[in-house]
Design a protein around this motif. Structure first.
Motif, PDB file in Angstrom:
ATOM      1  N   ALA A 165       0.825  -1.210   0.000  1.00 14.72           N
ATOM      2  CA  ALA A 165       0.000   0.000   0.000  1.00 14.72           C
ATOM      3  C   ALA A 165       0.858   1.259   0.000  1.00 14.72           C
ATOM      4  O   ALA A 165       0.496   2.273  -0.608  1.00 14.72           O
ATOM      5  CB  ALA A 165      -0.922  -0.004   1.220  1.00 14.72           C
ATOM      6  N   GLY A 224       4.092   1.322  -1.059  1.00 12.98           N
ATOM      7  CA  GLY A 224       5.085   1.299  -2.126  1.00 12.98           C
ATOM      8  C   GLY A 224       6.509   1.219  -1.628  1.00 12.98           C
ATOM      9  O   GLY A 224       7.424   1.795  -2.234  1.00 12.98           O
ATOM     10  N   ARG A 242      -5.574   4.378  -9.515  1.00  9.79           N
ATOM     11  CA  ARG A 242      -5.552   3.569  -8.302  1.00  9.79           C
ATOM     12  C   ARG A 242      -6.914   2.930  -8.092  1.00  9.79           C
ATOM     13  O   ARG A 242      -7.933   3.434  -8.567  1.00  9.79           O
ATOM     14  CB  ARG A 242      -5.181   4.404  -7.088  1.00  9.79           C
ATOM     15  N   LYS A 243      -6.903   1.815  -7.390  1.00 10.93           N
ATOM     16  CA  LYS A 243      -8.135   1.098  -7.108  1.00 10.93           C
ATOM     17  C   LYS A 243      -8.941   1.850  -6.056  1.00 10.93           C
ATOM     18  O   LYS A 243      -8.400   2.272  -5.029  1.00 10.93           O
ATOM     19  CB  LYS A 243      -7.823  -0.305  -6.610  1.00 10.93           C
TER      20      LYS A 243
END
Length: 244
Positions: free
Chosen positions: A33, A35, A165-166
């Protein structure tokens, strides 16, 4: 003589790692999450615990769980995150003097949900000089050609030039109207779908993953109707002509 603290109790940025593990339940998920490497999450959490003088979470076979100390601190840390995000938005808005129209490409069925929520009110409260214009289409509009500024899309990203992004899960299932089910029954297994009348996708939706799935599990099914929009398929199903 009174003592004084000459250095910070902890690094503010370490709070991000604490929040990520608290929300995702593991250091691996937190690292994805954020990175960063999983080892970085471990190191920053350990340093935060060392600085504040107590364990914030314990490791279990199923993942990490907050200690009583961690649970007590979580609301305050979340409040700090909210304040920092608000500050960042103010800085961005001040620097860019945001104003104008944002053309948002969105599938037709989502528009009523967005309008019926508080999202637009929240957005306009933050950016009063910006206006949202919906571009309703089930087609993937070309952002590079200016067909829209931002797009809500269902499925895996295919364009490496875009940044995304999701934001949610898109759940698909087989549906039929009550009148159709009363007359023809409901499919109990995947193999049963091919024995029912199907409302199929057409036009630009012919390569949609849902259309490909239907074609794969019910290749010889009776196609009662076709439509080139998800909303059109929905209305056809509600009419009782078939399932989709």
């Amino acid at each position: 003589m009174q003592g004084c603290i000459t250095s910070a109790m902890f690094d503010w940025s370490d709070l991000r790692y604490f929040l990520a593990v608290a929300r995702h339940g593991s250091t691996l998920a937190a690292s994805r999450a954020l990175g960063v490497n999983q080892s970085t999450v471990h190191r920053r959490i350990a340093e935060l615990e060392r600085r504040i003088g107590g364990p914030l979470m314990l490791r279990y076979p199923a993942g990490y769980r907050l200690t009583e100390f961690g649970e007590a601190l979580l609301p305050a840390v979340e409040a700090i995150e909210t304040s920092v995000m608000a500050l960042e938005r103010r800085i961005v808005a001040y620097r860019s003097d945001l104003a104008g129209t944002i053309r948002l490409a969105v599938p037709e069925p989502l528009v009523s949900r967005i309008v019926g929520s508080t999202l637009l009110d929240m957005f306009h409260a933050r950016y009063p000089a910006l206006r949202i214009e919906f571009v309703m289409s089930d087609r993937y509009l070309d952002l590079s050609k200016g067909e829209a500024d931002i797009a809500l899309r269902s499925g895996e990203p295919a364009d490496e030039t875009l940044i995304g992004r999701k934001i949610a899960d898109s759940i698909w299932a087989v549906y039929g109207s009550r009148s159709y089910v009363q007359q023809h029954g409901a499919p109990q297994r995947i193999e049963d779908v091919g024995r029912h009348a199907i409302v199929g996708f057409d036009g630009m939706l012919i390569n949609h993953r849902a259309a490909k799935w239907l074609a794969a599990i019910a290749p010889g099914a009776n196609i009662a109707a076709r439509n080139n929009s998800v909303l059109g398929v929905l209305h056809a199903v509600k009419s009782g002509i078939g399932i989709a």
